[in-house]
Design a protein around this motif. Structure first.
Motif, PDB file in Angstrom:
ATOM      1  N   ARG B  31       0.786  -1.164  -0.042  1.00 49.00           N
ATOM      2  CA  ARG B  31       0.220   0.001  -0.067  1.00 49.00           C
ATOM      3  C   ARG B  31       0.960   1.139  -0.137  1.00 49.00           C
ATOM      4  O   ARG B  31       1.986   1.415   0.752  1.00 49.00           O
ATOM      5  CB  ARG B  31      -1.075  -0.088   1.193  1.00 49.00           C
ATOM      6  N   TYR B  33       0.683   5.574  -0.113  1.00 54.77           N
ATOM      7  CA  TYR B  33      -0.314   6.765   0.326  1.00 54.77           C
ATOM      8  C   TYR B  33       0.441   7.979  -0.200  1.00 54.77           C
ATOM      9  O   TYR B  33       1.709   8.244   0.078  1.00 54.77           O
ATOM     10  CB  TYR B  33      -0.701   6.793   1.696  1.00 54.77           C
ATOM     11  N   TYR B  35       0.046  12.291   0.879  1.00 54.77           N
ATOM     12  CA  TYR B  35      -0.688  13.120   1.902  1.00 54.77           C
ATOM     13  C   TYR B  35      -0.206  14.817   1.517  1.00 54.77           C
ATOM     14  O   TYR B  35       1.078  14.817   0.912  1.00 54.77           O
ATOM     15  CB  TYR B  35      -0.423  12.792   3.241  1.00 54.77           C
ATOM     16  N   GLN B  37       0.622  18.274   3.404  1.00 46.04           N
ATOM     17  CA  GLN B  37       0.601  18.992   4.870  1.00 46.04           C
ATOM     18  C   GLN B  37       1.147  20.479   4.663  1.00 46.04           C
ATOM     19  O   GLN B  37       2.136  20.707   4.077  1.00 46.04           O
ATOM     20  CB  GLN B  37       1.625  18.219   5.646  1.00 46.04           C
ATOM     21  N   GLN B  41      -0.993  22.199  10.405  1.00 51.52           N
ATOM     22  CA  GLN B  41      -1.994  21.222   9.934  1.00 51.52           C
ATOM     23  C   GLN B  41      -1.446  19.900  10.039  1.00 51.52           C
ATOM     24  O   GLN B  41      -0.308  19.683   9.867  1.00 51.52           O
ATOM     25  CB  GLN B  41      -2.877  21.578   8.377  1.00 51.52           C
ATOM     26  N   GLY B  42      -2.457  18.787  10.194  1.00 49.19           N
ATOM     27  CA  GLY B  42      -1.806  17.230   9.982  1.00 49.19           C
ATOM     28  C   GLY B  42      -2.088  16.949   8.427  1.00 49.19           C
ATOM     29  O   GLY B  42      -2.436  17.881   7.761  1.00 49.19           O
ATOM     30  N   PRO B  43      -1.348  15.863   8.203  1.00 48.39           N
ATOM     31  CA  PRO B  43      -1.331  15.680   6.702  1.00 48.39           C
ATOM     32  C   PRO B  43      -2.639  15.218   6.313  1.00 48.39           C
ATOM     33  O   PRO B  43      -3.780  14.712   6.906  1.00 48.39           O
ATOM     34  CB  PRO B  43      -0.346  14.106   6.832  1.00 48.39           C
ATOM     35  N   PHE B  45      -5.153  13.643   3.597  1.00 48.00           N
ATOM     36  CA  PHE B  45      -5.149  12.516   2.529  1.00 48.00           C
ATOM     37  C   PHE B  45      -5.452  13.187   1.128  1.00 48.00           C
ATOM     38  O   PHE B  45      -6.312  13.992   0.833  1.00 48.00           O
ATOM     39  CB  PHE B  45      -6.161  11.687   3.153  1.00 48.00           C
ATOM     40  N   TYR B  48      -4.569   6.932  -2.037  1.00 48.23           N
ATOM     41  CA  TYR B  48      -3.834   5.698  -1.882  1.00 48.23           C
ATOM     42  C   TYR B  48      -3.965   4.432  -2.840  1.00 48.23           C
ATOM     43  O   TYR B  48      -4.994   4.473  -3.387  1.00 48.23           O
ATOM     44  CB  TYR B  48      -4.015   5.076  -0.457  1.00 48.23           C
ATOM     45  N   GLU B  56      -8.652   5.133  -3.621  1.00 48.93           N
ATOM     46  CA  GLU B  56      -9.423   5.958  -3.453  1.00 48.93           C
ATOM     47  C   GLU B  56      -8.819   7.406  -3.522  1.00 48.93           C
ATOM     48  O   GLU B  56      -7.498   7.415  -3.392  1.00 48.93           O
ATOM     49  CB  GLU B  56      -9.749   6.013  -1.759  1.00 48.93           C
ATOM     50  N   LEU B  91       3.899  14.312   1.523  1.00 49.61           N
ATOM     51  CA  LEU B  91       4.300  13.350   2.094  1.00 49.61           C
ATOM     52  C   LEU B  91       3.938  11.977   1.494  1.00 49.61           C
ATOM     53  O   LEU B  91       2.610  11.743   1.084  1.00 49.61           O
ATOM     54  CB  LEU B  91       3.976  13.466   3.595  1.00 49.61           C
ATOM     55  N   LEU B 104       1.557   3.111   8.931  1.00 54.31           N
ATOM     56  CA  LEU B 104       2.213   3.748   7.970  1.00 54.31           C
ATOM     57  C   LEU B 104       3.728   4.263   8.161  1.00 54.31           C
ATOM     58  O   LEU B 104       3.880   4.742   9.238  1.00 54.31           O
ATOM     59  CB  LEU B 104       1.331   5.117   7.329  1.00 54.31           C
ATOM     60  N   PHE B 106       6.361   6.825   6.716  1.00 58.07           N
ATOM     61  CA  PHE B 106       6.441   7.923   5.892  1.00 58.07           C
ATOM     62  C   PHE B 106       7.928   8.166   5.459  1.00 58.07           C
ATOM     63  O   PHE B 106       8.989   7.876   5.803  1.00 58.07           O
ATOM     64  CB  PHE B 106       6.109   9.190   6.738  1.00 58.07           C
TER      65      PHE B 106
END
Lengths: 110, 115
Positions: B31, B33, B35, B37, B41-43, B45, B48, B56, B91, B104, B106
């Motif tokens: 998998r 992903y 992101y 950022q 702020q947070g990552p 989405f 993925y 998605e 990211l 995950l 990173f």
């Protein structure tokens, strides 16, 4: 409504204090939950998974309340090195789409 | 180095240009992903993949963003006609099918500055 919501803080605490962070998630079908830690200008890293029965890792305790869709992280005996952003993370629904909260900033001072 | 690798680490571009970022995941992770950022702020989405299938994509992502993972290994994220609002850290993370929890890992990120 955001899928994962956290109190952004910042939390400013003295060394040795106990501090708690809260997080809520919107999708009741979510199955997996985590806390990640992110230091300034670094990538997020796993702090701990959160299990239904609650779990502890040294000074860190995570709790999950599925009925309230609520996750918490408790840090006991805070150290200067705990200063970071704590990210609440949820695998939403039944799959592997992984959503991060905005993060809660913690400053531990001497 | 067996971690997640991202290139370039920094990219400065002029508005309207196209940019492409590459991510090489941990080799046994199926998998991957992406992101975005921004400061404080947070990552956020973006999308993925599981192997080469894009499972998605965020509804917040405009048509200017496209990601591919053609052979189920490395992935690219392309931003067309960049705008100043695209300035952010991008990211990449990967995870393994076999892990009981979807943890995950990173990469260090690719920082984009759009002038």
């Amino acid at each position: 409504r955001k899928e994962v919501e956290q109190d952004p803080g910042p939390f400013n605490v003295p060394e040795g204090a106990t501090v708690a962070f809260n997080c809520t998630y919107s999708n009741s079908a979510s199955q997996s939950f985590f806390w990640y830690r992110q230091d300034c200008r670094k990538e997020p890293k796993l702090l701990m998974s959160v299990y239904s029965s609650g779990n502890e890792d040294g000074r860190f305790t995570a709790q999950l309340n599925r009925a309230s869709q609520y996750i918490s992280l408790l840090i006991r005996d805070s150290k200067l090195s705990d200063s970071a952003t704590y990210l609440c993370v949820v695998n939403v629904g039944g799959g592997f789409k992984t959503i991060f909260g905005a993060g809660t900033r913690l400053f531990v001072k001497a | 180095d067996t971690g997640v690798s991202q290139n370039p680490r920094h990219k400065i571009t002029k508005r309207g240009q196209n940019v492409t970022f590459r991510c090489d995941p941990i080799s046994e992770h199926n998998r991957l992903y992406w992101y975005r950022q921004t400061l404080g702020q947070g990552p956020e989405f973006l999308t993925y993949f599981q192997n080469e299938a894009q499972l998605e994509k965020s509804r917040l992502l405009s048509d200017r963003f496209s990601a591919e993972r053609p052979k189920g290994s490395f992935s690219t994220l392309e931003i067309q006609r960049t705008e100043q609002g695209d300035s952010a850290m991008y990211l990449c993370a990967s995870s393994a099918q076999t892990s009981g929890a979807n943890v995950l890992t990173f990469g260090a990120g690719s920082r984009l500055t759009v002038l």
